[in-house]
Design a protein around this motif. Structure first.
Motif, PDB file in Angstrom:
ATOM      1  N   TYR A  71      -2.967   0.943  10.578  1.00 33.52           N
ATOM      2  CA  TYR A  71      -4.427   1.178  10.695  1.00 33.52           C
ATOM      3  C   TYR A  71      -5.051   0.246  11.726  1.00 33.52           C
ATOM      4  O   TYR A  71      -6.236  -0.065  11.653  1.00 33.52           O
ATOM      5  CB  TYR A  71      -5.088   1.009   9.316  1.00 33.52           C
ATOM      6  CG  TYR A  71      -4.499   1.919   8.267  1.00 33.52           C
ATOM      7  CD1 TYR A  71      -4.822   3.272   8.242  1.00 33.52           C
ATOM      8  CD2 TYR A  71      -3.565   1.456   7.347  1.00 33.52           C
ATOM      9  CE1 TYR A  71      -4.247   4.125   7.323  1.00 33.52           C
ATOM     10  CE2 TYR A  71      -2.988   2.298   6.410  1.00 33.52           C
ATOM     11  CZ  TYR A  71      -3.328   3.635   6.407  1.00 33.52           C
ATOM     12  OH  TYR A  71      -2.763   4.492   5.495  1.00 33.52           O
ATOM     13  N   ASN A 131      -4.095  -0.609   3.088  1.00 36.52           N
ATOM     14  CA  ASN A 131      -4.137   0.548   2.205  1.00 36.52           C
ATOM     15  C   ASN A 131      -3.664   0.031   0.846  1.00 36.52           C
ATOM     16  O   ASN A 131      -2.570  -0.525   0.772  1.00 36.52           O
ATOM     17  CB  ASN A 131      -3.167   1.602   2.744  1.00 36.52           C
ATOM     18  CG  ASN A 131      -2.989   2.785   1.818  1.00 36.52           C
ATOM     19  OD1 ASN A 131      -3.736   2.963   0.864  1.00 36.52           O
ATOM     20  ND2 ASN A 131      -1.991   3.602   2.117  1.00 36.52           N
ATOM     21  N   LYS A 186      -1.590   7.777  12.242  1.00 37.50           N
ATOM     22  CA  LYS A 186      -2.993   7.555  11.904  1.00 37.50           C
ATOM     23  C   LYS A 186      -3.852   7.495  13.157  1.00 37.50           C
ATOM     24  O   LYS A 186      -4.949   8.042  13.206  1.00 37.50           O
ATOM     25  CB  LYS A 186      -3.132   6.249  11.122  1.00 37.50           C
ATOM     26  CG  LYS A 186      -2.838   6.213   9.626  1.00 37.50           C
ATOM     27  CD  LYS A 186      -1.864   7.111   8.996  1.00 37.50           C
ATOM     28  CE  LYS A 186      -1.910   7.120   7.491  1.00 37.50           C
ATOM     29  NZ  LYS A 186      -0.753   7.252   6.724  1.00 37.50           N
ATOM     30  N   TYR A 201      -9.726   4.212   3.485  1.00 37.11           N
ATOM     31  CA  TYR A 201      -9.739   4.431   2.038  1.00 37.11           C
ATOM     32  C   TYR A 201     -10.836   3.582   1.419  1.00 37.11           C
ATOM     33  O   TYR A 201     -11.135   2.499   1.913  1.00 37.11           O
ATOM     34  CB  TYR A 201      -8.416   4.004   1.404  1.00 37.11           C
ATOM     35  CG  TYR A 201      -7.204   4.614   2.071  1.00 37.11           C
ATOM     36  CD1 TYR A 201      -6.810   5.921   1.763  1.00 37.11           C
ATOM     37  CD2 TYR A 201      -6.478   3.903   3.018  1.00 37.11           C
ATOM     38  CE1 TYR A 201      -5.709   6.485   2.384  1.00 37.11           C
ATOM     39  CE2 TYR A 201      -5.376   4.460   3.639  1.00 37.11           C
ATOM     40  CZ  TYR A 201      -5.002   5.754   3.325  1.00 37.11           C
ATOM     41  OH  TYR A 201      -3.914   6.325   3.939  1.00 37.11           O
ATOM     42  N   ILE A 250       0.747   9.687  -4.709  1.00 35.89           N
ATOM     43  CA  ILE A 250      -0.147  10.186  -3.643  1.00 35.89           C
ATOM     44  C   ILE A 250       0.246  11.608  -3.258  1.00 35.89           C
ATOM     45  O   ILE A 250      -0.584  12.515  -3.196  1.00 35.89           O
ATOM     46  CB  ILE A 250      -0.090   9.257  -2.406  1.00 35.89           C
ATOM     47  CG1 ILE A 250      -0.594   7.853  -2.778  1.00 35.89           C
ATOM     48  CG2 ILE A 250      -0.890   9.841  -1.259  1.00 35.89           C
ATOM     49  CD1 ILE A 250      -0.452   6.821  -1.663  1.00 35.89           C
ATOM     50  N   ARG A 251       1.538  11.812  -3.039  1.00 39.50           N
ATOM     51  CA  ARG A 251       1.976  13.144  -2.618  1.00 39.50           C
ATOM     52  C   ARG A 251       1.922  14.132  -3.785  1.00 39.50           C
ATOM     53  O   ARG A 251       1.667  15.317  -3.596  1.00 39.50           O
ATOM     54  CB  ARG A 251       3.346  13.042  -1.954  1.00 39.50           C
ATOM     55  CG  ARG A 251       3.231  12.229  -0.648  1.00 39.50           C
ATOM     56  CD  ARG A 251       4.490  12.059   0.140  1.00 39.50           C
ATOM     57  NE  ARG A 251       5.346  10.950  -0.229  1.00 39.50           N
ATOM     58  CZ  ARG A 251       5.115   9.653   0.038  1.00 39.50           C
ATOM     59  NH1 ARG A 251       4.006   9.282   0.655  1.00 39.50           N
ATOM     60  NH2 ARG A 251       5.969   8.720  -0.300  1.00 39.50           N
ATOM     61  N   TYR A 281       0.466  -0.421  -1.019  1.00 34.81           N
ATOM     62  CA  TYR A 281       0.800   0.976  -0.720  1.00 34.81           C
ATOM     63  C   TYR A 281       2.091   1.301  -1.475  1.00 34.81           C
ATOM     64  O   TYR A 281       3.071   0.563  -1.396  1.00 34.81           O
ATOM     65  CB  TYR A 281       0.962   1.147   0.786  1.00 34.81           C
ATOM     66  CG  TYR A 281       1.489   2.496   1.197  1.00 34.81           C
ATOM     67  CD1 TYR A 281       0.963   3.662   0.651  1.00 34.81           C
ATOM     68  CD2 TYR A 281       2.511   2.601   2.119  1.00 34.81           C
ATOM     69  CE1 TYR A 281       1.457   4.897   1.021  1.00 34.81           C
ATOM     70  CE2 TYR A 281       3.005   3.835   2.493  1.00 34.81           C
ATOM     71  CZ  TYR A 281       2.474   4.979   1.936  1.00 34.81           C
ATOM     72  OH  TYR A 281       2.970   6.208   2.293  1.00 34.81           O
ATOM     73  N   ALA A 290      -7.088  12.662  -1.693  1.00 36.44           N
ATOM     74  CA  ALA A 290      -6.006  11.842  -2.253  1.00 36.44           C
ATOM     75  C   ALA A 290      -5.110  11.335  -1.130  1.00 36.44           C
ATOM     76  O   ALA A 290      -5.148  10.149  -0.798  1.00 36.44           O
ATOM     77  CB  ALA A 290      -5.215  12.646  -3.269  1.00 36.44           C
ATOM     78  N   GLN A 291      -4.332  12.230  -0.555  1.00 28.70           N
ATOM     79  CA  GLN A 291      -3.372  11.779   0.454  1.00 28.70           C
ATOM     80  C   GLN A 291      -4.098  11.483   1.767  1.00 28.70           C
ATOM     81  O   GLN A 291      -4.920  12.281   2.220  1.00 28.70           O
ATOM     82  CB  GLN A 291      -2.303  12.855   0.669  1.00 28.70           C
ATOM     83  CG  GLN A 291      -1.079  12.351   1.404  1.00 28.70           C
ATOM     84  CD  GLN A 291      -0.005  13.415   1.502  1.00 28.70           C
ATOM     85  OE1 GLN A 291      -0.282  14.600   1.315  1.00 28.70           O
ATOM     86  NE2 GLN A 291       1.208  13.012   1.823  1.00 28.70           N
ATOM     87  N   GLY A 292      -3.736  10.339   2.359  1.00 33.00           N
ATOM     88  CA  GLY A 292      -4.468   9.894   3.551  1.00 33.00           C
ATOM     89  C   GLY A 292      -3.992  10.536   4.828  1.00 33.00           C
ATOM     90  O   GLY A 292      -3.451   9.861   5.700  1.00 33.00           O
ATOM     91  N   ARG A 298      -8.779   5.711  -5.760  1.00 33.66           N
ATOM     92  CA  ARG A 298      -8.860   5.600  -4.302  1.00 33.66           C
ATOM     93  C   ARG A 298      -9.283   6.918  -3.674  1.00 33.66           C
ATOM     94  O   ARG A 298      -8.699   7.966  -3.963  1.00 33.66           O
ATOM     95  CB  ARG A 298      -7.505   5.192  -3.724  1.00 33.66           C
ATOM     96  CG  ARG A 298      -7.572   4.846  -2.247  1.00 33.66           C
ATOM     97  CD  ARG A 298      -6.194   4.815  -1.590  1.00 33.66           C
ATOM     98  NE  ARG A 298      -5.702   6.161  -1.315  1.00 33.66           N
ATOM     99  CZ  ARG A 298      -4.608   6.437  -0.601  1.00 33.66           C
ATOM    100  NH1 ARG A 298      -3.877   5.446  -0.107  1.00 33.66           N
ATOM    101  NH2 ARG A 298      -4.224   7.690  -0.389  1.00 33.66           N
TER     102      ARG A 298
END
Ligand code: GLN
Length: 391
Positions: free
Chosen positions: A207, A176, A237, A322, A16-17, A126, A37-39, A368
């Protein structure tokens, strides 16, 4: 030559990063890559919360807070839990403030798990939970929730994953990357399993306020679970402050004592002025928390309609921010699709395989998309997505 440890060798860097770095690499002044990409949200935190942080710095809140969290912040977290769920937590003995939910999860696992203990992890997962297991010495036992079944929980499959060595289970709801919100009936199945086998639940509740139908039920609030749950959460978040790195763990006093020690020696504490702001954030009115779902639903619908329209059928999420979509019509696998999307179209997403354990093929048709973005950002993404129609 010095070498890295077997532990560090056994997992790769966060995909992700990495996608965020690739987004920067493939960006040009004329065409910055749109990063779905990254949330992380790309909109500001609530003004009162920002003001509280600035005020704390002006007031010289510069030194270490109490290692397990500033009292005012712990009191505010406990107050929020009571207001939202009727969940009574003793901030003196059952709460630890951490550097984000990421540290909350690893500190909890390290405090509870002995090397070789097994921990059940739902898949897709995740990606942090894999390395978390390695670093804490846990052996993950994956229970796959099938995309074709709407990610429904199969109680028999879950039971079959438990062995005499199982000590815990990781539960992330809203989830996620799937967007699944575990139903009360599913949570009761998990509760019964935990009680029957004397397991500790590690819940990632980050979340909690982002749901599009049934509300989130914290597993810890089910009868019999408060005494065996490490409930992990953060400001990130809910208040759009992923870079502040402020989170917390609620756990029974005996486990909290262990978590506080691990946390102390890992990081000492989370940023003191940001904890002061966190107290203000947790005290925001109910309309703020209630408004989050509607705010995100507009974005979910915009993205999912566009995905459907271009032939990338989405699994429409019930919670979190996502959406997974099936990319099999356009590329041999998720990695090829992701690469082409970022280089040719200027849109970054996350390959589905990074949410499954190595060797599992079930993620290879999925990618995603994160939709925690300003509407103009999402509209730009939707515009760029149109290019795949010609692939
Ligand atoms: N949880 C977010 C995601 O899944 C951000 C992860 C991170 O980089 N810490 O994209």
């Amino acid at each position: 030559m010095p070498r890295i440890s077997r532990k560090a060798e056994s997992f790769s860097e966060s995909v992700i990063r990495e996608m965020t770095r690739l987004a920067a690499l493939h960006s040009t002044p004329e065409r910055p890559v749109v990063n779905l990409a990254q949330g992380f949200p790309d909109f500001p935190a609530p003004a009162e919360v920002k003001e509280a942080a600035v005020r704390a710095i002006r007031d010289d809140v510069n030194q270490y807070a109490i290692t397990w969290g500033a009292k005012g912040f712990r009191d505010a977290i406990a107050g929020k839990l009571d207001r939202h769920y009727g969940w009574r937590v003793d901030p003196e003995t059952e709460l630890t403030v951490t550097c984000g939910a990421t540290e909350g999860m690893i500190a909890s696992l390290m405090a509870v798990i002995d090397p070789g203990d097994e921990v059940v992890v739902f898949e897709p997962f995740y990606e942090n939970y894999g390395p978390d297991a390695v670093l804490s010495g846990a052996v993950p036992s994956y229970v796959t929730l099938e995309p074709g079944d709407g990610f429904a929980l199969d109680p028999e499959r879950l039971e079959a994953a438990v062995t005499p060595r199982t000590r815990g289970i990781v539960v992330n709801s809203p989830n996620n990357p799937t967007g699944k919100v575990f139903t009360r009936a599913e949570l009761e199945v998990i509760r019964d399993l935990c009680v029957r086998h004397d397991l500790v639940a590690f819940t990632d509740d980050i979340y909690e306020h982002i749901t599009y139908g049934a509300a989130h039920v914290p597993l810890a609030t089910l009868e019999g679970m408060a005494e065996r749950t490490c409930a992990i959460n953060a400001l990130s978040k809910t208040f759009s402050v992923t870079g502040w790195r402020v989170g917390w763990v609620v756990a029974p006093a005996a486990l909290t004592a262990g978590i506080r020690k691990v946390h102390d020696f890992l990081t000492v504490g989370a940023a003191a002025p940001l904890q002061a702001a966190g107290a203000v954030a947790c005290g925001l009115g109910d309309d703020y928390f209630a408004g989050l779902a509607a705010f995100y639903q507009v974005r979910r619908d915009l993205l999912c309609d566009a995905l459907e329209g271009v032939g990338l059928p989405p699994i429409v999420p019930d919670g979190a921010y996502y959406a997974m979509a099936d990319c099999s019509a356009f590329a041999p696998d998720d990695l090829a699709f992701t690469k082409r999307l970022i280089t040719e179209v200027g849109l970054a997403v996350v390959p589905g395989s990074s949410f499954f354990h190595a060797g599992d093929q079930r993620g290879s048709q999925l990618v995603r998309f994160a939709f925690c973005k300003q509407l103009p950002t999402l509209e730009r993404a939707v515009e760029r997505l149109q290019a795949v129609r010609t692939w």
